[in-house]
Design a protein around this motif. Structure first.
Motif, mmCIF file in Angstrom:
data_model
loop_
_atom_site.group_PDB
_atom_site.id
_atom_site.type_symbol
_atom_site.label_atom_id
_atom_site.label_comp_id
_atom_site.label_asym_id
_atom_site.label_seq_id
_atom_site.Cartn_x
_atom_site.Cartn_y
_atom_site.Cartn_z
ATOM 1 N N VAL A 74 0.878 -1.164 0.000
ATOM 2 C CA VAL A 74 0.000 0.000 0.000
ATOM 3 C C VAL A 74 0.914 1.211 0.000
ATOM 4 C CG1 VAL A 74 -1.906 1.177 1.131
ATOM 5 C CG2 VAL A 74 -1.690 -1.299 1.356
ATOM 6 N N ASP A 75 0.758 2.062 -1.020
ATOM 7 C CA ASP A 75 1.611 3.235 -1.188
ATOM 8 C C ASP A 75 0.777 4.500 -1.131
ATOM 9 O OD1 ASP A 75 3.696 1.439 -1.666
ATOM 10 O OD2 ASP A 75 3.437 1.533 -3.833
ATOM 11 N N ALA A 76 1.284 5.506 -0.437
ATOM 12 C CA ALA A 76 0.606 6.797 -0.356
ATOM 13 C C ALA A 76 1.434 7.840 -1.095
ATOM 14 C CB ALA A 76 0.421 7.211 1.099
ATOM 15 N N TYR A 77 0.761 8.582 -1.942
ATOM 16 C CA TYR A 77 1.353 9.706 -2.665
ATOM 17 C C TYR A 77 0.596 10.968 -2.248
ATOM 18 C CZ TYR A 77 3.039 5.899 -5.644
ATOM 19 O OH TYR A 77 3.622 4.753 -6.107
ATOM 20 N N SER A 78 1.011 12.107 -2.745
ATOM 21 C CA SER A 78 0.333 13.350 -2.367
ATOM 22 C C SER A 78 -1.111 13.389 -2.842
ATOM 23 C CB SER A 78 1.091 14.557 -2.915
ATOM 24 O OG SER A 78 1.095 14.543 -4.326
ATOM 25 N N LYS A 79 -1.434 12.668 -3.916
ATOM 26 C CA LYS A 79 -2.795 12.720 -4.453
ATOM 27 C C LYS A 79 -3.590 11.434 -4.321
ATOM 28 C CE LYS A 79 -1.514 16.206 -7.676
ATOM 29 N NZ LYS A 79 -1.994 17.323 -8.151
ATOM 30 N N GLU A 80 -2.906 10.302 -4.067
ATOM 31 C CA GLU A 80 -3.643 9.045 -3.988
ATOM 32 C C GLU A 80 -2.987 8.037 -3.063
ATOM 33 O OE1 GLU A 80 -3.893 7.275 -7.884
ATOM 34 O OE2 GLU A 80 -1.849 6.566 -7.814
ATOM 35 N N ILE A 81 -3.796 7.049 -2.692
ATOM 36 C CA ILE A 81 -3.332 5.894 -1.923
ATOM 37 C C ILE A 81 -3.601 4.679 -2.789
ATOM 38 C CG2 ILE A 81 -3.681 4.516 0.157
ATOM 39 C CD1 ILE A 81 -4.493 7.150 1.560
ATOM 40 N N ASP A 82 -2.546 3.957 -3.121
ATOM 41 C CA ASP A 82 -2.610 2.875 -4.101
ATOM 42 C C ASP A 82 -2.436 1.520 -3.434
ATOM 43 O OD1 ASP A 82 -2.560 1.805 -6.858
ATOM 44 O OD2 ASP A 82 -0.472 1.338 -6.396
ATOM 45 N N PHE A 83 -3.358 0.606 -3.722
ATOM 46 C CA PHE A 83 -3.268 -0.790 -3.288
ATOM 47 C C PHE A 83 -2.780 -1.585 -4.492
ATOM 48 C CE2 PHE A 83 -5.880 1.024 -0.139
ATOM 49 C CZ PHE A 83 -5.896 0.192 0.962
ATOM 50 N N PHE A 84 -1.646 -2.247 -4.347
ATOM 51 C CA PHE A 84 -1.028 -2.979 -5.450
ATOM 52 C C PHE A 84 -0.884 -4.439 -5.037
ATOM 53 C CE2 PHE A 84 3.214 -3.444 -7.954
ATOM 54 C CZ PHE A 84 2.585 -4.202 -8.918
ATOM 55 N N PHE A 85 -1.647 -5.309 -5.712
ATOM 56 C CA PHE A 85 -1.631 -6.746 -5.449
ATOM 57 C C PHE A 85 -0.821 -7.441 -6.535
ATOM 58 C CE2 PHE A 85 -5.484 -5.261 -3.459
ATOM 59 C CZ PHE A 85 -5.549 -5.974 -2.276
ATOM 60 N N ALA A 86 -0.032 -8.412 -6.144
ATOM 61 C CA ALA A 86 0.695 -9.252 -7.086
ATOM 62 C C ALA A 86 0.323 -10.694 -6.759
ATOM 63 C CB ALA A 86 2.193 -9.035 -6.971
ATOM 64 N N LEU A 87 -0.500 -11.296 -7.615
ATOM 65 C CA LEU A 87 -0.928 -12.678 -7.423
ATOM 66 C C LEU A 87 0.082 -13.603 -8.074
ATOM 67 C CD1 LEU A 87 -3.608 -10.912 -7.332
ATOM 68 C CD2 LEU A 87 -4.767 -13.042 -7.801
ATOM 69 N N THR A 88 0.258 -14.799 -7.505
ATOM 70 C CA THR A 88 1.140 -15.784 -8.108
ATOM 71 C C THR A 88 0.613 -16.083 -9.503
ATOM 72 O OG1 THR A 88 1.489 -16.727 -5.927
ATOM 73 C CG2 THR A 88 2.159 -18.070 -7.797
ATOM 74 N N PRO A 89 1.425 -15.865 -10.542
ATOM 75 C CA PRO A 89 0.914 -15.987 -11.914
ATOM 76 C C PRO A 89 0.295 -17.334 -12.263
ATOM 77 C CG PRO A 89 3.029 -14.912 -11.922
ATOM 78 C CD PRO A 89 2.796 -15.398 -10.521
ATOM 79 N N GLY A 90 0.966 -18.435 -12.044
ATOM 80 C CA GLY A 90 0.395 -19.741 -12.389
ATOM 81 C C GLY A 90 0.379 -19.984 -13.887
ATOM 82 N N ALA A 91 -0.200 -21.102 -14.293
ATOM 83 C CA ALA A 91 -0.192 -21.516 -15.693
ATOM 84 C C ALA A 91 -1.107 -20.675 -16.574
ATOM 85 C CB ALA A 91 -0.585 -22.987 -15.795
#
Length: 169
Positions: free
Chosen positions: A53-70
């Motif tokens: 979870v990253d906060a910037y001056s204008k937004e708060i971003d939720f960044f998910f990285a799922l295990t890619p798989g086949a």
């Protein structure tokens, strides 16, 4: 004696402040300051997922990285994440705000404003039992969280909510 009582009353405030594990860095693309939790790995069920979870001056971003798989786990701007809260039938749905990819990467964000948006506040106060990601191929990838992981997510969100206010211009 008064000093001891005062110190004991303030202890919970300092104890909770120490739990926030965030880092203030400069974003390598925009050159603006950001506050980040860094990636935290959740071994949730059969689908492993990482979240930052990253906060910037204008937004708060939720960044998910799922295990890619086949199957690639492809997401585009029509992909969604449906968040189920523990003990409730109410759900929250968020659309992918990231670019089209087949690496299992999913973003959603909130505006960083003085008054915390209610949906963001809910992520910091309600336990998330599971998230169902719907990919561009309409396939659903469900991630469930243990009680400890639910608390970790709430702590991450609360830390970012508190510290994101320092970035407001």
């Amino acid at each position: 004696m008064k000093k001891l009582v005062f110190a004991l009353l303030l202890f919970p405030v300092f104890a909770s402040a120490q739990e926030c594990k965030t880092t203030k860095v400069v974003d390598k693309f925009s050159q603006e300051p950001k506050i980040t939790t860094g990636f935290v790995t959740f071994n949730a069920g059969i689908n492993k997922v990482m979240l930052t979870v990253d906060a910037y001056s204008k937004e708060i971003d939720f960044f998910f990285a799922l295990t890619p798989g086949a199957d690639g786990k492809c997401f585009d701007d029509a992909s969604t994440a449906v968040i189920n809260f523990e003990g409730q039938r109410l759900k929250a749905t968020y659309r992918n705000t990231g670019s089209m990819n087949c690496e299992g990467l999913f973003h959603f964000s909130f505006r960083n404003v003085v008054s915390t948006p209610t949906p963001l506040q809910k992520l910091g106060t309600q336990r998330i039992s599971s998230i169902k990601f719907t990919g561009s191929n309409k396939k659903i990838y469900e991630v469930t969280f243990t009680g400890y992981e639910q608390q970790q997510i709430m702590d991450m969100v609360n830390c970012i909510i508190l510290q994101s206010k320092t970035l407001l211009k």
